[in-house]
Design a protein around this motif. Structure first.
Motif, short mmCIF file in Angstrom:
data_model
loop_
_atom_site.label_atom_id
_atom_site.label_comp_id
_atom_site.label_asym_id
_atom_site.label_seq_id
_atom_site.Cartn_x
_atom_site.Cartn_y
_atom_site.Cartn_z
N GLU A 34 0.82 -1.21 0.00
CA GLU A 34 0.00 0.00 0.00
C GLU A 34 0.85 1.26 0.00
N ASN A 35 0.39 2.24 -0.73
CA ASN A 35 0.99 3.56 -0.69
C ASN A 35 -0.07 4.58 -1.06
N ARG A 36 0.21 5.83 -0.83
CA ARG A 36 -0.71 6.92 -1.17
C ARG A 36 -0.19 7.65 -2.39
N ALA A 37 -1.11 8.06 -3.24
CA ALA A 37 -0.71 8.80 -4.43
C ALA A 37 0.08 10.06 -4.07
N ALA A 38 -0.25 10.65 -2.92
CA ALA A 38 0.46 11.86 -2.49
C ALA A 38 1.94 11.62 -2.28
N SER A 45 -3.24 12.69 -4.48
CA SER A 45 -4.09 12.89 -3.31
C SER A 45 -3.73 11.91 -2.20
N PHE A 46 -3.76 12.40 -0.97
CA PHE A 46 -3.53 11.52 0.17
C PHE A 46 -4.68 10.53 0.31
N ARG A 47 -5.87 10.88 -0.16
CA ARG A 47 -7.02 9.98 -0.06
C ARG A 47 -6.96 8.86 -1.11
N ASP A 48 -6.10 9.00 -2.08
CA ASP A 48 -5.98 8.03 -3.16
C ASP A 48 -5.00 6.93 -2.73
N LYS A 49 -5.56 5.83 -2.22
CA LYS A 49 -4.74 4.71 -1.76
C LYS A 49 -4.49 3.77 -2.92
N ARG A 50 -3.25 3.43 -3.15
CA ARG A 50 -2.89 2.60 -4.29
C ARG A 50 -2.12 1.36 -3.85
N THR A 89 5.63 -0.80 4.82
CA THR A 89 4.23 -0.55 4.48
C THR A 89 3.44 -1.87 4.47
#
Length: 278
Positions: A34-38, A45-50, A89
């Motif tokens: 897991e990581n955040r697009a931010a 975006s920090f809300r965009d979890k990838r 992570t």
């Protein structure tokens, strides 16, 4: 956040390639984390979890097959424990490269070796289960992996492997000043892109049919680095890259080739869509 300047598209003829008819390219996914697009690109975006991919690519060629990267190993938890806490992570491991090769009845004697795009843990962990398979390394990456915490996992999993050194010819290739033609037929060409690590590379693959590929390792972490010309966030770049200016220079070279190649950042799951499994 301002994107990188738009480079002119590549308009020169592509280098000659004569791939054999029975050459093929395969995706071997070994898991994700897991990581955040931010944290992946400027403007994310920090809300965009990838889910960041950890994969290998098998290039089959009648003169010998090559793995690009090795993905997660069987002991991924122990590998993560060797890293600083901020690197640990949440992750999900699936089958290792070795398990996928064996399940397909693949003859490992066909393997010329594993060519890492660079030696960070999530690209080399799977080496531990590929005993007897040589590791192809250039001098810059050998030096990088020999010191510092970034090469800790590599130093562990590469024990007992033959290290097969390769160098780069002073032969420009698609804007990169040096290159290494693996088979001598233009089907697999490695270029030096020493920004993320001092020996990191981009691997161009020209199959006989279908799209041409550019496996760019961690030159960018997500496709936004190509399609939106987004650099890494400043702090992440300082932490992750050996030379940010070189990363941006080679990123622009790849952006100029976007319509000519299918560009595959190592950690973007979207980029692997359509590449067949073994």
């Amino acid at each position: 956040m301002s994107p990188l300047p738009e480079p002119p598209a590549w308009t020169q003829p592509l280098p000659e390639a004569t791939p054999p008819a029975d050459m093929s390219v395969h995706h071997l996914p070994t898991g994700s984390y897991e990581n955040r697009a931010a944290f992946a690109f400027k403007g994310g975006s920090f809300r965009d979890k990838r889910d960041f991919a950890s994969s290998a690519i098998l290039v089959r060629h009648p003169r010998g097959d090559l793995l690009i990267d090795a993905g997660f190993g069987t002991d991924v938890d122990a590998h993560l424990a060797l890293l600083p806490r901020f690197m640990r992570t949440p992750h999900r491991a699936t089958r290792t490269v070795a398990e996928q090769l064996d399940a397909a009845g693949y003859d490992r004697g066909r393997l010329l070796g594993v060519l890492p795009t660079h030696t960070h843990w999530d690209h080399v962990g799977g080496l531990e289960a590929l005993a007897g398979t040589p590791i192809w390394m250039n001098e810059g990456e050998l030096r990088y992996a020999a010191k510092g915490w970034e090469g800790t996992v590599y130093r562990q999993v590469s024990q007992g492997h033959e290290i097969r050194g390769y160098g780069f010819d002073d032969r420009p290739y698609l804007g990169f000043p040096t290159s290494f033609d693996v088979h001598g037929d233009g089907s697999v060409v490695v270029v030096h892109a020493p920004g993320h690590t001092t020996g990191s590379v981009v691997v161009f693959v020209h199959p006989p049919t279908g799209p041409r590929y550019a496996f760019i390792g961690d030159l960018t972490w997500q496709l936004e680095g190509i399609r939106e010309r987004a650099g890494r966030p400043w702090l992440l770049s300082k932490m992750a890259d050996s030379d940010t200016d070189r990363v941006h220079r080679d990123q622009l070279r790849m952006i100029a080739l976007d319509r000519l190649f299918r560009i595959v950042p190592a950690h973007d799951l979207r980029a692997y869509e359509g590449i067949p499994a073994l």
